[in-house]
Design an enzyme around this catalytic site. Structure first.
Site, PDB file in Angstrom:
ATOM      1  NE  ARG A  43      -2.218  -1.185   3.541  1.00 18.55           N
ATOM      2  CZ  ARG A  43      -2.770  -1.188   4.735  1.00 18.55           C
ATOM      3  NH1 ARG A  43      -4.055  -0.967   4.878  1.00 18.55           N
ATOM      4  NH2 ARG A  43      -2.049  -1.428   5.806  1.00 18.55           N
ATOM      5  CD  GLU A  71      -7.538  -9.616   7.569  1.00 13.76           C
ATOM      6  OE1 GLU A  71      -6.458  -8.971   7.609  1.00 13.76           O
ATOM      7  OE2 GLU A  71      -8.164  -9.951   8.588  1.00 13.76           O
ATOM      8  CD  GLU A  72      -1.840  -8.091   3.287  1.00 10.12           C
ATOM      9  OE1 GLU A  72      -1.012  -8.423   2.414  1.00 10.12           O
ATOM     10  OE2 GLU A  72      -1.507  -7.698   4.424  1.00 10.12           O
TER      11      GLU A  72
END
Length: 151
Positions: A43, A71-72
């Protein structure tokens, strides 16, 4: 390779500037049979790496690796409970040193929706390209070990 108990003990000893994390080395076979590795973009800087993050209280490193992978990157599958290897890195924006316990994860499902879909890019790489393009030197070393495995 460390078992989960050894990993838990190590996690307890890391404090202050040393941060324990778990990561998932997500892999699959392509249509032509070649091994592919899934990377997520950082990110902060967009560099390629594996899904990774903090191990929650009372969570094993393999469970954390599986959680971070979903999640990612929106992937799920079979995670190896044994730590495949380790690498360490520093973030440009933090004085901390991060120690990542890496687990192999054979991907069997890819979700259409997942928590970080709108803020992360994901891409499958042939293994040789993954070794070349991984952001952290320690991760490149681990990926080069994957070539010798029968996955």
């Amino acid at each position: 390779m460390l078992n989960e108990d050894a990993q838990a003990e190590l996690t307890k000893t890391l404090s202050g500037r040393d941060v324990a994390q778990a990561g998932a080395l997500c892999y699959r076979r392509s249509e032509n049979g070649g091994l592919e590795i899934l990377f997520v973009g950082s990110r902060r800087n967009g560099r390629w790496g594996i899904p990774k993050g903090h191990v929650e209280d009372d969570e094993t490193s393999s469970a954390a690796a599986l959680r971070e992978a979903f999640e990612e990157a929106g992937v799920a599958g079979i995670v190896d409970k044994t730590v495949f290897g380790w690498f360490s890195y520093r973030k440009d924006t933090s004085p901390n040193r991060y120690h990542v316990a890496v687990h192999l994860l054979q991907v069997s499902r890819i979700a259409d929706r997942f928590p970080e879909k709108s803020i992360r890019k994901t891409q499958w790489f042939p293994l040789r390209d993954a070794v070349r393009d991984a952001a952290q030197p320690g991760l490149r070393t681990l990926l080069s070990r994957v070539e010798n495995l029968d996955l």
